[in-house]
Design an enzyme around this catalytic site. Structure first.
Site: not given
Length: 259
Positions: A106, A170, A202
């Site tokens: 991430d 995300k 996400k």
């Protein structure tokens, strides 16, 4: 707590399988990470991933494997939480976590650079980290949408991250004042749709209840259909959501239907 209906039970079960169970606290230690991994394998099935700081990647992978939970992925964060512009540093961090066994990376997008009119740094950083991740790990790019604020900025960051090779977009680090919002997710889903729905999403930060989970699952379902809503396309990043989901599921399976 009122008795859970079948629709809510199905939603809670689905959310469980989409969960990136997260612990990113400055006081995290080995004991907490082992406990996190143990909780990830629930009586109602496994979560999608655990998300931990880079220094705990190897421990998390080892713990999950020892539990027979090889299907649970280990995610970690790089360029976190500030999203600085140093491409070389982000690349070095990414290489290190891949060597440690991370299945998902991430990466915090350099959102301040974008706010100052610099689109190239973000493109370069995401592409460089993507090159390392190909065939090794999934790359999830954290846009920090609460800091970008402006819908056009969120759209620009989404489009650039996708163009540079992100596997997922995300919303947030969870470390700022404004994290996941419906507006941001709608914009991100639209950018994903423009590229054929091939990139995942996400939602992370502030997701604590079944109602929160429902919001993002339904947004994804309404945009792409029920078949798209699986762990390869949608994740919910949270530290506190698991307890609520388990409480709901445990309640709904009691023979009496309640306490």
């Amino acid at each position: 707590m009122k008795q859970m209906n079948q629709t809510d039970r199905q939603l809670a079960q689905q959310a469980l399988g989409l969960l990136d169970l997260t612990s990113l606290s400055n006081d995290d230690d080995a004991e907490r990470i082992v406990s996190l991994c143990q909780r990830a394998l629930t009586p109602f099935g496994p979560v999608a991933a655990v998300c931990v700081f880079p220094r705990f990647v190897a421990l998390a992978r080892q713990t999950l494997d020892s539990l027979g939970a090889q299907e649970i992925r280990v995610a970690t964060v790089v360029n976190f939480p500030y999203g600085g512009p140093n491409v070389a540093s982000a690349v070095s961090e990414t290489e290190a976590v891949l060597r440690a066994g991370a299945n998902e990376v991430d990466l915090v997008y350099p959102y301040r650079s974008l706010l100052m009119g610099d689109t190239q740094t973000g493109l370069t950083m995401v592409a460089a980290c993507r090159d390392l991740c190909v065939g090794r790990a999934r790359l999830k790019v954290i846009l920090e949408t609460g800091e970008l604020r402006d819908p056009q900025m969120i759209r620009q960051a989404s489009q650039d991250a996708i163009a540079a090779g992100a596997d997922f977009l995300k919303t947030s680090t969870g470390k700022v004042l404004v994290n996941a919002t419906e507006q941001a997710v709608r914009i991100m889903l639209e950018a994903i749709a423009e590229r054929g729905g091939l990139v995942g999403l996400k939602a992370a930060g502030g997701i604590r209840t079944l109602a929160d989970a429902r919001t993002y699952i339904e947004l994804a379902r309404s945009r792409f259909g029920a078949g798209w809503v699986d762990a390869d396309h949608l994740r919910l990043g949270a530290s506190g959501l698991l307890d609520e989901l388990l409480a709901q599921l445990e309640w709904s399976t009691e023979p009496s239907g309640g306490r």
